[in-house]
Motif scaffolding. Structure first.
Motif, mmCIF file in Angstrom:
data_model
loop_
_atom_site.group_PDB
_atom_site.id
_atom_site.type_symbol
_atom_site.label_atom_id
_atom_site.label_comp_id
_atom_site.label_asym_id
_atom_site.label_seq_id
_atom_site.Cartn_x
_atom_site.Cartn_y
_atom_site.Cartn_z
ATOM 1 N N LYS A 233 0.857 -1.187 0.000
ATOM 2 C CA LYS A 233 0.000 0.000 0.000
ATOM 3 C C LYS A 233 0.887 1.230 0.000
ATOM 4 O O LYS A 233 1.864 1.298 0.740
ATOM 5 C CB LYS A 233 -0.887 0.011 1.244
ATOM 6 C CG LYS A 233 -1.688 1.303 1.392
ATOM 7 C CD LYS A 233 -2.835 1.150 2.345
ATOM 8 C CE LYS A 233 -2.558 1.726 3.695
ATOM 9 N NZ LYS A 233 -3.712 1.823 4.570
ATOM 10 N N LYS B 6 3.691 0.404 2.640
ATOM 11 C CA LYS B 6 3.529 -0.607 3.673
ATOM 12 C C LYS B 6 3.533 -1.961 3.001
ATOM 13 O O LYS B 6 2.764 -2.191 2.066
ATOM 14 C CB LYS B 6 2.211 -0.393 4.413
ATOM 15 C CG LYS B 6 2.043 -1.355 5.569
ATOM 16 C CD LYS B 6 0.900 -0.946 6.450
ATOM 17 C CE LYS B 6 0.937 -1.747 7.734
ATOM 18 N NZ LYS B 6 -0.135 -1.377 8.636
ATOM 19 N N LEU B 7 4.438 -2.829 3.423
ATOM 20 C CA LEU B 7 4.440 -4.184 2.875
ATOM 21 C C LEU B 7 4.981 -5.141 3.923
ATOM 22 O O LEU B 7 5.814 -4.761 4.734
ATOM 23 C CB LEU B 7 5.222 -4.268 1.563
ATOM 24 C CG LEU B 7 6.738 -4.324 1.552
ATOM 25 C CD1 LEU B 7 7.231 -4.653 0.165
ATOM 26 C CD2 LEU B 7 7.338 -3.024 1.968
ATOM 27 N N HIS B 8 4.504 -6.349 3.908
ATOM 28 C CA HIS B 8 4.872 -7.348 4.909
ATOM 29 C C HIS B 8 4.812 -6.776 6.311
ATOM 30 O O HIS B 8 5.762 -6.875 7.085
ATOM 31 C CB HIS B 8 6.250 -7.935 4.616
ATOM 32 C CG HIS B 8 6.271 -8.780 3.378
ATOM 33 N ND1 HIS B 8 5.532 -9.922 3.266
ATOM 34 C CD2 HIS B 8 6.900 -8.620 2.207
ATOM 35 C CE1 HIS B 8 5.730 -10.439 2.067
ATOM 36 N NE2 HIS B 8 6.535 -9.673 1.406
ATOM 37 N N ASP B 9 3.723 -6.128 6.630
ATOM 38 C CA ASP B 9 3.431 -5.644 7.986
ATOM 39 C C ASP B 9 4.310 -4.498 8.472
ATOM 40 O O ASP B 9 4.274 -4.164 9.650
ATOM 41 C CB ASP B 9 3.518 -6.777 9.035
ATOM 42 C CG ASP B 9 2.625 -7.950 8.695
ATOM 43 O OD1 ASP B 9 1.648 -7.731 7.963
ATOM 44 O OD2 ASP B 9 2.893 -9.065 9.156
ATOM 45 N N THR B 10 5.152 -3.915 7.622
ATOM 46 C CA THR B 10 5.939 -2.776 8.102
ATOM 47 C C THR B 10 5.963 -1.668 7.064
ATOM 48 O O THR B 10 5.692 -1.892 5.889
ATOM 49 C CB THR B 10 7.409 -3.159 8.387
ATOM 50 O OG1 THR B 10 7.890 -3.923 7.308
ATOM 51 C CG2 THR B 10 7.549 -3.929 9.674
ATOM 52 N N GLU B 11 6.326 -0.472 7.531
ATOM 53 C CA GLU B 11 6.494 0.652 6.617
ATOM 54 C C GLU B 11 7.935 0.677 6.126
ATOM 55 O O GLU B 11 8.860 0.556 6.918
ATOM 56 C CB GLU B 11 6.198 1.963 7.346
ATOM 57 C CG GLU B 11 4.740 2.138 7.697
ATOM 58 C CD GLU B 11 4.471 3.503 8.302
ATOM 59 O OE1 GLU B 11 5.349 4.374 8.275
ATOM 60 O OE2 GLU B 11 3.362 3.676 8.823
ATOM 61 N N VAL B 12 8.103 0.820 4.818
ATOM 62 C CA VAL B 12 9.449 0.877 4.261
ATOM 63 C C VAL B 12 9.551 2.092 3.353
ATOM 64 O O VAL B 12 8.660 2.358 2.546
ATOM 65 C CB VAL B 12 9.778 -0.406 3.463
ATOM 66 C CG1 VAL B 12 11.167 -0.295 2.845
ATOM 67 C CG2 VAL B 12 9.700 -1.633 4.355
ATOM 68 N N ALA B 13 10.639 2.854 3.530
ATOM 69 C CA ALA B 13 10.894 4.006 2.668
ATOM 70 C C ALA B 13 11.770 3.543 1.517
ATOM 71 O O ALA B 13 12.696 2.766 1.706
ATOM 72 C CB ALA B 13 11.598 5.098 3.458
ATOM 73 N N LEU C 70 1.791 4.831 1.081
ATOM 74 C CA LEU C 70 1.412 5.706 2.193
ATOM 75 C C LEU C 70 1.710 7.162 1.877
ATOM 76 O O LEU C 70 0.880 8.040 2.079
ATOM 77 C CB LEU C 70 2.158 5.294 3.464
ATOM 78 C CG LEU C 70 1.873 3.884 3.973
ATOM 79 C CD1 LEU C 70 2.721 3.589 5.195
ATOM 80 C CD2 LEU C 70 0.405 3.712 4.312
ATOM 81 N N LEU D 132 6.860 6.137 0.586
ATOM 82 C CA LEU D 132 6.732 5.336 1.806
ATOM 83 C C LEU D 132 5.621 4.323 1.552
ATOM 84 O O LEU D 132 4.503 4.697 1.233
ATOM 85 C CB LEU D 132 6.368 6.252 2.981
ATOM 86 C CG LEU D 132 6.244 5.592 4.352
ATOM 87 C CD1 LEU D 132 7.568 4.974 4.754
ATOM 88 C CD2 LEU D 132 5.835 6.616 5.401
#
Lengths: 303, 665
Positions: free
Chosen positions: A265, A278-285, A267, A276
């Protein structure tokens, strides 16, 4: 709540209005199976309540208030049809009459619960759009089968005729929306031959006119929209299709989950800066340059 | 029964931000030992946990997302697993980001025979509407899973019991559910593995090493290239080149395995639901609001340090240092005169004054640890990324630079998280320009002595202009001195969570102990040395060696309105920034007058302002210089750094002094 009869009239006028305005008393008499004088009386009464405009001799059309009420009835009718086929498992040729009864005794609360239960459906089993609760109805650019050219592949969207015998026959032939068919031949008398799966079926002119469709290709494109990750807007979701570019320093991208098949998703996505997700339950930049190399397929019903 | 006590070696593995440190601290209490991994500058934490007659030796592995050597941390973690073979590996997983943790488990399974999952933060996960079926997860993996809430000390007993049970369980090969790479991938792995005879790859397992080679692992590649025979080499290279996409395939298969597992064991709200962290991030990572937010956070920290720390420092200086000095000088009879002066002026006036920084540093380190633990610093890195590109860096460089506000030394070491050598070097060179806590304390005290009500304004102005100068220097270095490609930003932004007070307390404690050690060693020695120079040969500072040295520097000092004492104080800050105050304390603290009062006798306000600018930008201290040397591997860059900051600091100080003179006259 308006009486059942009022609702019936509004619904009938609404449906006829798609083809003729104003709607003549004779058309209504045919649809509602009522004598002409009785129609005239009722139309006068509806006009006095501000639901229609009526000119004797010419016909009637809905005011905006009448239109709104008509759409409400239609919404309930089509939701019930969905309920009857999808939840109760009834044949699609039998649900119309039942829905006609139920639509008049449905409170707003029941209507809302019904819509929640059915989830995201936007058409009735026969392919008619269901108006949303604010009275908006999706207009689709559809053509009867007779209008397509030879060899064209198309997707059946709607059966524009409430005829139990016809529906039951279409069911047997597998001709239910969203069936994909190809036009094989056209006869002089207006009958056409279509191919569905490996079967060939001949349809008389009347049936062919009642079947509304649109070209198939377009459907496919709107369903699977590929784009670089950097073009996904905040709030939209999608699935990673591929990672472009060489090996380089992609190791960390891989181990943080930028791999094909991963749902994500968006963000934040502001011009030039990093994105930014959201993938595999975390936010990644992820830097914008890299985001250009990640190809995603956008979900259609993303919020 | 065996009377001798049992030792079990336990390695804690986990991604960053899963609460691994909290679990480690709970298990080991104060028995922990902080050192470095052999030959590496990465912190190694070990500790013991006693349970009856059983002793658990616990090793905290560096936080990693995977075991492919993308960074030094990952290399250390897996080398430890392979070479030291710990008895039990505990994989710490954040229940709120289960899939992330399972990816690491997928890799751990390949290296560790006895493994336990500590499923931490189940309370956080529950708040987010995530339900994890622990039984299902455990049986799907055939690995014991222990739910833990480390911040509330729940589940730790069960974890220890499970570690012991796992250790004592007769060894039989578990039906570990490895990731299935499929026959086509396995065939390629086998082809590579065939070429890797034990003499080439020992002690790494062959199959594993082959997979890492396919994943593009630099470290394994270097090992293999050194020892592989000339006839095998071309074949290996051909296979690797033909299968360049294998890295992506392997990672994809692992994530598919992870997704399948999480579908079995986890029930979570749809991706489209907006979590609290996402809501906060709408502001905290916004290009404009995010910057304002960041400025507010920094203002809050330094405001707090200043408004509480400075009054406490003054109080301590007055109550402890001055009183004791007076007492030593007036009441300590029977002690030779020189010893009394050594104690009062050298010891207390120097190193003693530096110890009054403790409340100030305590506040800073504690607040800073809380902010780090809350997950905010990664947002600071994200929001500044677009601006960092102007100086050829990306947001990740913000993380070590942020550390620099505490101390520049960890900032220099912290640059290791940056992958590109060029961006890393640039960050190392910029790190000493971040005003560390030591420098800010010096500045705060001198500003308070000179500028009264405006002191806070001066303090702030200095902080902000220092950062602007940092940007300007970064811009110039990037444009004209260093060349190379820009690096891709990729980093996790952890979930926000309530900071763990205990963890912040422990971090603060370690920092303060390090500071007190420094005050007791380096700073004490310098204080005594300065004192000695100030009384040789006649016992009179005016005619001392120190004065002679200082007078040599006076012509330079005159340009910025500084007398020789200030120049000596400045030079002494090379050893440690806090020495400025210690040295001034020795030189000015005679008779317990209070050095803050004596300061105004040797310095004008414009001179003070120039001095502060000088102090903020002055050359990196010895420890930082050493860190730069060890991280760049050459003396070139620390010397460059010293020369650069020498020029910049004096140039800025001269400008400020001249302008201040014009305005104030």
């Amino acid at each position: 709540m308006d009486t059942e009869r009022t609702q019936e009239y509004l619904e009938a006028i609404y449906k006829r209005q798609q083809d003729e305005t104003p709607v003549s008393t004779s058309s209504l008499a045919e649809d509602l199976k009522v004598s002409q004088p009785a129609i005239t009386d009722m139309l006068r009464s509806l006009e006095s309540r501000g639901l229609i405009n009526y000119t004797p001799g010419k016909g009637a059309y809905l005011t905006s208030l009448g239109n709104e009420k008509a759409l409400g009835v239609i919404r309930r009718h089509r939701l019930w049809e969905r309920f009857l086929t999808d939840v109760l498992g009834m044949e699609w040729d039998k649900v119309h009459d039942q829905a006609c009864l139920l639509e008049h005794v449905t409170s707003p609360e029941v209507e809302e619960k019904l819509a929640d239960l059915l989830g995201n459906v936007d058409t009735c089993p026969h392919g008619h759009s269901i108006p949303d609760k604010d009275g908006h109805i999706k207009k689709e650019d559809l053509m009867p089968l007779t209008e397509f050219t030879l060899g064209e592949k198309l997707i059946l969207i709607r059966v524009n005729k409430e005829d139990a015998a016809l529906l039951s026959r279409l069911d047997r032939l597998g001709l239910q929306p969203p069936a994909v068919v190809r036009i094989i031949s056209k006869n002089k008398n207006g009958a056409i031959e279509v191919e569905i799966g490996s079967n060939r079926i001949e349809l008389d002119r009347e049936t062919a006119i009642a079947l509304l469709a649109r070209p198939y290709k377009e459907e496919k494109e709107s369903k699977a929209e590929e784009m670089p990750l950097s073009q996904l807007l905040p709030g939209q979701t999608g699935v990673i299709k591929a990672i472009e570019g060489g090996r380089g320093k992609l190791g960390r991208c891989f181990s943080l989950g930028f791999t094909p098949g991963t749902r994500l998703k968006m963000l934040e996505n502001y011009s030039r800066g990093p994105v930014l997700v959201k993938l595999h339950d975390t936010e990644v930049a992820l830097g914008r340059k890299m985001a250009n190399h990640v190809i995603v397929v956008k979900d259609n019903h993303g919020s | 029964m065996d009377k001798s006590s049992k030792y079990i070696t336990v390695a804690l593995a986990g991604s960053p931000n899963v609460g691994k440190s909290t679990i480690f601290n709970l298990l080991t209490g104060l028995s922990q030992h902080v050192g470095n991994w052999p030959g590496k500058t990465v912190e190694q934490k070990t500790g013991i946990c006693r349970h009856g007659d059983i002793t658990l030796n616990i090793i905290d592995l560096p936080g990693t997302y995977s075991l492919t050597a993308n960074s030094l941390e990952e290399q250390i973690a897996r080398d430890y697993l392979i070479k030291e073979k710990p008895d039990v590996v505990v994989a710490v997983i954040n229940a709120a980001s289960l899939e992330r943790g399972l990816y690491l488990v997928a890799e751990l399974i390949e290296l560790a025979p006895r493994i336990i999952i500590a499923l931490n933060m189940i309370d956080v996960a529950r708040q987010q509407g995530i339900k994890i079926d622990i039984e299902a997860l455990s049986s799907a993996l055939d690995i014991p899973v222990i739910p833990v809430i480390a911040t509330r000390n729940r589940g730790l007993m069960e974890l220890v019991n499970q570690i012991i049970a796992e250790y004592e369980r007769p060894f039989e090969k578990r039906l570990l559910k490895h990731v299935e790479y499929g026959s086509s991938v396995e065939k390629i792995i086998d082809m590579v593995a065939e070429l890797l005879t034990p003499d080439i790859i020992d002690p790494y397992p062959r199959h594993w090493a082959a997979m890492k080679l396919l994943e593009g692992d630099e470290q394994i590649k270097n090992i293999v290239q050194k020892s592989i025979t000339a006839e095998k080499k071309p074949r290996l290279e051909t296979i690797l080149r033909a299968n360049e996409s294998a890295a992506l395939t392997i990672a994809t298969l692992r994530f598919e395995w992870v997704t399948k597992l999480s579908a079995v064991a986890q029930e979570k709200p749809p991706l489209s639901r907006v979590s609290l962290t996402e809501k906060i991030d709408r502001v905290a990572t916004h290009p404009i609001w995010g910057l304002i937010f960041l400025a507010t956070v920094l203002a809050g920290i330094f405001g707090l340090v200043y408004s509480i720390g400075i009054p406490l420092q003054n109080l301590l200086e007055d109550m402890l240092i001055h009183r004791s000095q007076e007492w030593i000088l007036s009441s300590l009879f029977g002690v030779p005169d020189w010893l009394r002066h050594l104690l009062a002026d050298g010891l207390l006036g120097g190193a003693g004054i530096v110890l009054t920084f403790i409340p100030l540093l305590f506040i800073f380190f504690f607040v800073w640890a809380m902010i780090e633990d809350s997950g905010y610093t990664a947002r600071a890195a994200f929001v500044t990324d677009r601006y960092m590109h102007a100086i050829g860096l990306h947001g990740k460089s913000m993380l070590p630079l942020c550390l620099g506000f505490g101390c520049n030394v960890p900032a220099v070491f912290g640059t290791r998280i940056i992958d590109s050598p060029r961006a890393r070097l640039l960050t190392i060179l910029l790190a000493p320009l971040i005003p560390c806590a030591g420098r800010m304390s010096v500045v705060a005290i001198i500003a308070a002595a000179f500028f009264g009500n405006h002191a806070f304004l001066v303090y702030w102005g200095l902080l902000i202009s220092n950062l602007l100068i940092l940007l300007a220097i970064g811009f110039v270095l990037n444009r004209f001195i260093m060349h190379g490609e820009e690096e891709v930003l990729i980093m996790e932004l952890p979930l926000y969570h309530i900071p763990d007070l205990r963890l912040a307390g422990i971090i603060t404690w370690h920092n303060l102990v390090a500071f007190i050690k420094r005050a007791g060693t380096v700073i004490l020695l310098v204080s005594l040395f300065v004192w000695l120079l100030s009384v040789i040969p006649e016992g009179n500072i005016e005619n001392s060696l120190l004065a002679a040295c200082g007078r040599l520097l006076e012509p330079l000092g005159r340009l910025i309105g500084l007398n020789w004492q200030m120049m000596i104080a400045l030079i002494s800050s090379f050893v440690a920034k806090e020495n400025t105050i210690a040295t001034l304390g020795v030189m000015l603290g005679e008779g317990g007058n209070g050095f803050t009062n004596s300061l105004s006798t040797i310095l004008t306000p414009s001179g003070a302002l120039a001095f502060l600018v000088l102090q903020m930008l002055f050359i990196p201290c010895i420890a930082t210089t050493g860190a730069i040397r060890s991280e760049t591997g050459t003396w070139r860059w620390p010397l460059f750094s010293i020369a650069l900051q020498l020029i910049v600091s004096f140039a800025a100080a001269i400008v400020v002094y001249r302008v201040a003179l014009l305005i104030m006259s």
